[in-house]
Design a protein around this motif. Structure first.
Motif, PDB file in Angstrom:
ATOM      1  N   GLY A 269      -4.246  -2.753  -8.434  1.00  0.00           N
ATOM      2  CA  GLY A 269      -4.684  -2.815  -9.807  1.00  0.00           C
ATOM      3  C   GLY A 269      -4.713  -2.096 -10.606  1.00  0.00           C
ATOM      4  N   LEU A 270      -4.729  -2.323 -12.231  1.00  0.00           N
ATOM      5  CA  LEU A 270      -4.452  -1.234 -13.444  1.00  0.00           C
ATOM      6  C   LEU A 270      -5.572  -1.095 -13.863  1.00  0.00           C
ATOM      7  CD1 LEU A 270      -1.133  -2.260 -15.226  1.00  0.00           C
ATOM      8  CD2 LEU A 270      -1.974  -0.780 -12.953  1.00  0.00           C
ATOM      9  N   THR A 465      -5.612 -14.491  -5.105  1.00  0.00           N
ATOM     10  CA  THR A 465      -6.909 -14.481  -5.582  1.00  0.00           C
ATOM     11  C   THR A 465      -6.747 -14.546  -7.321  1.00  0.00           C
ATOM     12  OG1 THR A 465      -7.346 -11.929  -5.489  1.00  0.00           O
ATOM     13  CG2 THR A 465      -8.317 -12.808  -4.224  1.00  0.00           C
ATOM     14  N   ASP A 466      -7.958 -14.785  -7.962  1.00  0.00           N
ATOM     15  CA  ASP A 466      -7.810 -14.552  -9.637  1.00  0.00           C
ATOM     16  C   ASP A 466      -7.360 -13.974 -10.236  1.00  0.00           C
ATOM     17  OD1 ASP A 466      -9.859 -12.940  -8.766  1.00  0.00           O
ATOM     18  OD2 ASP A 466     -10.905 -14.198 -10.454  1.00  0.00           O
ATOM     19  N   GLY A 467      -6.631 -12.621  -9.303  1.00  0.00           N
ATOM     20  CA  GLY A 467      -6.092 -11.699  -9.733  1.00  0.00           C
ATOM     21  C   GLY A 467      -4.746 -11.626  -9.668  1.00  0.00           C
ATOM     22  N   ARG A 495       5.039  -9.230  -2.857  1.00  0.00           N
ATOM     23  CA  ARG A 495       5.557  -8.189  -3.370  1.00  0.00           C
ATOM     24  C   ARG A 495       5.707  -8.298  -5.049  1.00  0.00           C
ATOM     25  NH1 ARG A 495       9.264  -4.627   0.725  1.00  0.00           N
ATOM     26  NH2 ARG A 495       7.641  -3.900   1.856  1.00  0.00           N
ATOM     27  N   VAL A 496       6.396  -9.232  -5.533  1.00  0.00           N
ATOM     28  CA  VAL A 496       7.104  -9.874  -6.395  1.00  0.00           C
ATOM     29  C   VAL A 496       5.602 -10.491  -7.345  1.00  0.00           C
ATOM     30  CG1 VAL A 496       8.424 -11.551  -7.627  1.00  0.00           C
ATOM     31  CG2 VAL A 496       9.531 -10.189  -6.041  1.00  0.00           C
ATOM     32  N   LEU A 497       4.887 -11.504  -6.616  1.00  0.00           N
ATOM     33  CA  LEU A 497       4.330 -12.111  -6.859  1.00  0.00           C
ATOM     34  C   LEU A 497       3.308 -11.040  -7.209  1.00  0.00           C
ATOM     35  CD1 LEU A 497       3.825 -15.331  -4.658  1.00  0.00           C
ATOM     36  CD2 LEU A 497       4.399 -14.592  -7.441  1.00  0.00           C
ATOM     37  N   VAL A 498       2.927  -9.644  -6.670  1.00  0.00           N
ATOM     38  CA  VAL A 498       1.858  -9.148  -6.999  1.00  0.00           C
ATOM     39  C   VAL A 498       2.399  -8.105  -7.737  1.00  0.00           C
ATOM     40  CG1 VAL A 498       0.760  -6.485  -6.182  1.00  0.00           C
ATOM     41  CG2 VAL A 498       0.859  -8.585  -5.280  1.00  0.00           C
ATOM     42  N   GLY A 499       3.619  -7.929  -8.881  1.00  0.00           N
ATOM     43  CA  GLY A 499       4.271  -6.736  -9.424  1.00  0.00           C
ATOM     44  C   GLY A 499       4.020  -7.898 -10.591  1.00  0.00           C
ATOM     45  N   HIS A 500       4.516  -9.028 -10.591  1.00  0.00           N
ATOM     46  CA  HIS A 500       4.092 -10.359 -12.539  1.00  0.00           C
ATOM     47  C   HIS A 500       2.663  -9.863 -12.439  1.00  0.00           C
ATOM     48  CE1 HIS A 500       4.325 -13.401 -13.960  1.00  0.00           C
ATOM     49  NE2 HIS A 500       3.256 -13.821 -13.991  1.00  0.00           N
ATOM     50  N   ALA A 501       1.824  -9.961 -11.487  1.00  0.00           N
ATOM     51  CA  ALA A 501       0.431 -10.046 -12.307  1.00  0.00           C
ATOM     52  C   ALA A 501       0.473  -8.210 -12.536  1.00  0.00           C
ATOM     53  CB  ALA A 501      -0.956 -10.076 -10.894  1.00  0.00           C
ATOM     54  N   LEU A 502       0.343  -7.041 -12.277  1.00  0.00           N
ATOM     55  CA  LEU A 502       1.030  -5.900 -12.702  1.00  0.00           C
ATOM     56  C   LEU A 502       1.044  -6.008 -14.049  1.00  0.00           C
ATOM     57  CD1 LEU A 502       1.260  -3.590  -9.258  1.00  0.00           C
ATOM     58  CD2 LEU A 502      -1.208  -4.549 -10.462  1.00  0.00           C
ATOM     59  N   VAL A 510      -5.208  -7.865  -6.986  1.00  0.00           N
ATOM     60  CA  VAL A 510      -4.364  -8.660  -7.152  1.00  0.00           C
ATOM     61  C   VAL A 510      -3.982  -8.981  -5.612  1.00  0.00           C
ATOM     62  CG1 VAL A 510      -2.258  -9.830  -7.746  1.00  0.00           C
ATOM     63  CG2 VAL A 510      -3.382  -7.834  -8.778  1.00  0.00           C
ATOM     64  N   THR A 511      -4.699  -9.687  -4.732  1.00  0.00           N
ATOM     65  CA  THR A 511      -4.085 -10.105  -3.178  1.00  0.00           C
ATOM     66  C   THR A 511      -3.331 -11.577  -2.784  1.00  0.00           C
ATOM     67  OG1 THR A 511      -5.702  -8.749  -2.351  1.00  0.00           O
ATOM     68  CG2 THR A 511      -4.855 -10.077  -0.737  1.00  0.00           C
ATOM     69  N   VAL A 512      -2.434 -11.378  -2.311  1.00  0.00           N
ATOM     70  CA  VAL A 512      -1.912 -12.566  -2.158  1.00  0.00           C
ATOM     71  C   VAL A 512      -0.836 -13.171  -1.132  1.00  0.00           C
ATOM     72  CG1 VAL A 512       0.555 -12.046  -3.187  1.00  0.00           C
ATOM     73  CG2 VAL A 512       0.279 -14.472  -3.042  1.00  0.00           C
ATOM     74  N   ALA A 513      -0.742 -14.247  -0.555  1.00  0.00           N
ATOM     75  CA  ALA A 513      -0.782 -14.534   0.622  1.00  0.00           C
ATOM     76  C   ALA A 513       0.792 -15.475   1.056  1.00  0.00           C
ATOM     77  CB  ALA A 513      -1.028 -14.988   2.267  1.00  0.00           C
TER      78      ALA A 513
END
Length: 527
Positions: A269-270, A465-467, A495-502, A510-513
Motif C-alpha cells: 500500500g501507500l 482483506t479490508d485494504g 493485479r487490477v483489483l490491487v491497482g483499484h485500491a492503490l 492490500v491482498t486479494v486472491a
C-alpha cells in the motif's frame, strides 16, 4: 629546418686516464690500463619515455616531427628489434637509450637535440672489447666507453664529435627502414650474452598464470546489500540505508503467486511502512480425483506485536492443513474449520517466542491477525473466516447479482445485526473497523465461521482483506472493479483489483486472491 652537418671523429681515449690511444694499443701507455678487459657496468638511472613530442631527430639524422604518415616505415634503432615506442606505435613502456660504440671513428654519442626526450647510456660495441671494427673506419683503435649515463639535454663530451660509425655505411646513407643489413660493411654484430639491445623494458615480465585464492564461503554467504535509492550505501539489518537512510523494499512489500487457475497478489500500500498481510494458495485433488482449489488470506492486526509474523504463520498453517486434509477425504467445510484452528495455534505459539517478549510494549497485544479462506470443488464453494476479511461471489454472467458471502467480526457488523444502525451509518463511524474476533493468544474465544454454497452457474470467488473492500465495499462495486475475463486471467484480475485500491488511496495493505468457479454439473442447485 636547419640540417645537421657531419662531425669529425675524435681519437679514442683511455677510459681510466683519458689519454689518447692508437688503434693497435692493447694497454694504455700512460696508466697501463688493460684495454681488452670488459668495461664496468654503468650505473643505471631512470630514463624518460620517448613520447614523440618535440622536434627531435631520427636515427638517420633526419628531423623527426611526430606521428608518421600512413604507409611510412619507421626508422628502427640498430639491434632494438621490433618493440620500440614512438607516438602512434603501440609498445609497452619501451625506453630508447642512445648507444655509444667504440669502433674506430665512432667513440661517443650524438648529443640530443633540443626538445627531444632521449637519455643516453654509454655501452660498448657487440664484442665489449676495444677491437678495431672492419668496414669503413677512421684511423685509430677502439676502446670501450664506460662512465655514468649522460643526462638528457647535456652537451656532448669533449672530443666526442660523432661521425660516420659502424652503424652508418660510408657516405652516411641509411637503407630504407633505417637498419643496415646484417653482414654489410659497418653493420653491428649480434649483442653479447647478458647484454641487451638499445631498448630496455623497466616493467618486469608478468607470470603466465596468477595463483587464485579460493573465496571464503563465509564472506560469499554474507552478500552486502546496496541501497536501491543512492546505489552507494550499505543496507543495515533493519532495512535502512546507512548512507541516505532510505527504507529498502522488503520481499513482502509486493508479492504475486499463481497456482494453476488460482492467483493472489499482496501489496504494502501507500501509507504503511511494511506489509502485514499474507496469503496461501494451492490446488489438490479429492479422493475421487476431482480438483480442489484453496485460497487463504490473513491480515495482521496493526495494534498487536509482530502482526506480519502472525499473518504469515496463520496463512501457512491453514494452507498446509487444508491441502493435507482434502486428499484424505475430509469434507471441505470440516477441512476449513480445522485449518482455522491450526492457524490459531500457530499464532498463539508466537506469543511464547523470545522475539515477541523483546518487542512487546505495554500498549500492545500479543501477535494477532484475521483469516478468511475459500475452497472450490466441483459444484461446491466453502468459505471460512475470523475477523473482517471478506469473500465475494461474482458470477460470470454479470447480469446476475453478485453477493458477499461473509459477515465481519467488527463493531459495525454488530451494530447492524442488533438493528441499532443501518450499514451506511455503522461503517461511517470511527469505530466501524474495530474487530471483535481475531486469531491470537489474547483472543476472547475462538469462533471459526464456515459456510458452504452450491452456485448454479460459473463465476469468480474474490477473497480479500479490508485494504481492498474499503474501496469496493458493496458486492456490486466489487463486481464492477473485477475484469470480465477474471475466470481465465486470475492473476491479471488480482493485479487490477490491487491497482483499484492503490488508485483509491492505498491507505492499508492490500491482498486479494481470485479463484474461478467452474460451471456445475447438470442438476446441481444452490445452497
Amino acid at each position: 629546418m636547419m640540417s645537421q652537418m657531419p662531425r669529425q671523429a675524435a681519437l679514442p681515449t683511455c677510459p681510466s686516464c683519458t689519454e689518447p690511444l692508437e688503434a693497435t694499443d692493447r694497454f694504455c701507455g700512460a696508466c697501463g690500463f688493460d684495454l681488452s678487459s670488459p668495461p664496468p657496468h654503468a650505473v643505471d638511472s631512470p630514463t624518460l619515455t620517448m613520447s614523440g613530442r618535440g622536434a627531435g631527430r631520427g636515427f638517420d639524422g633526419a628531423p623527426y616531427t611526430g606521428t608518421p604518415s600512413p604507409g611510412t616505415d619507421l626508422p628502427q634503432p640498430p639491434g632494438a628489434g621490433a618493440e620500440f615506442q614512438v607516438r602512434g606505435v603501440p609498445a609497452a613502456r619501451a625506453e630508447l637509450r642512445d648507444v655509444s660504440h667504440n669502433a674506430a671513428g665512432a667513440g661517443s654519442t650524438r648529443a640530443p637535440s633540443a626538445g627531444s626526450e632521449v637519455s643516453g647510456l654509454a655501452q660498448s660495441d657487440a664484442g665489449g672489447h676495444g677491437e678495431p671494427s672492419s668496414g669503413a673506419g677512421a684511423p685509430g683503435g677502439g676502446s670501450p666507453q664506460g662512465g655514468a649515463p649522460m643526462p638528457p639535454g647535456s652537451p656532448a663530451p669533449a672530443g666526442g664529435q660523432a661521425g660516420p660509425g659502424p652503424h652508418t655505411p660510408p657516405g652516411g646513407a641509411v637503407p630504407h627502414g633505417g637498419q643496415v643489413p646484417p653482414g654489410a660493411d659497418g653493420a653491428p654484430a649480434a649483442p653479447a650474452a647478458g647484454q641487451g639491445p638499445g631498448v630496455r623494458f623497466d616493467r618486469p615480465a608478468e607470470p603466465e598464470e596468477y595463483p587464485l585464492q579460493a573465496p571464503d564461503p563465509r564472506v560469499a554467504a554474507e552478500a552486502v546489500k546496496v541501497c536501491v535509492a543512492c546505489r552507494a550505501g550499505r543496507v543495515d539489518d533493519d532495512g535502512y540505508c546507512e548512507n541516505c537512510g532510505h527504507a529498502q523494499p522488503r520481499e513482502r512489500d509486493h508479492m504475486e503467486q499463481e497456482a494453476g487457475p488460482v492467483a493472489a497478489v499482496s501489496d504494502r500500500g501507500l501509507r504503511h511502512h511494511r506489509n502485514e498481510d499474507a496469503f496461501g494458495i494451492g490446488r489438490t485433488a479429492l479422493p475421487d480425483g476431482a480438483p480442489a482449489l484453496v485460497a487463504i488470506v490473513c491480515d495482521g492486526v496493526s495494534s498487536a506485536t509482530r502482526p506480519d509474523d502472525a499473518s504469515l504463520a496463520a496463512s501457512q498453517a491453514a494452507s498446509r492443513s487444508v491441502l493435507a486434509a482434502l486428499p484424505q477425504g475430509t469434507h471441505p467445510q470440516q477441512a476449513m474449520h480445522e485449518a482455522i484452528v491450526a492457524a490459531s495455534h500457530a499464532v498463539n505459539a508466537l506469543a511464547q517466542e523470545p522475539a515477541t517478549a523483546r518487542e512487546h510494549a505495554p500498549h500492545q497485544n500479543a501477535p494477532a491477525c484475521t483469516i478468511v479462506g475459500a475452497i472450490v470443488t466441483a459444484g461446491l464453494l466453502v468459505v471460512g473466516w475470523v475477523g473482517d476479511s471478506r469473500v465475494y461471489w461474482v458470477p460470470a454472467d454479470r447480469s446476475s447479482a453478485p453477493a458477499r458471502l461473509t459477515e465481519d467480526d467488527s463493531w459495525a457488523a454488530q451494530m447492524v445485526a442488533a438493528g441499532l444502525m443501518n450499514e451506511a451509518e455503522a461503517y461511517a463511524d470511527d469505530r466501524a473497523h474495530a474487530i471483535t474476533g481475531w486469531l491470537g493468544a489474547d483472543a476472547y474465544e475462538l469462533e471459526p465461521h464456515t459456510a458452504a454454497f452450491k452456485p448454479d452457474r460459473p463465476g469468480v470467488v474474490v477473497v480479500c482483506t479490508d485494504g481492498l473492500w474499503n474501496y469496493a465495499e458493496a458486492a456490486e462495486e466489487m463486481a464492477e472493479a473485477l475484469p470480465l475475463d477474471a475466470s481465465v486471467r486470475p492473476l491479471h484480475s488480482a493485479r487490477v483489483l490491487v491497482g483499484h485500491a492503490l488508485d483509491g488511496g492505498g491507505h492499508d495493505n492490500v491482498t486479494v486472491a481470485v479463484v474461478p468457479f467452474p460451471a456445475p454439473a447438470q442438476g446441481a442447485g444452490s445452497a
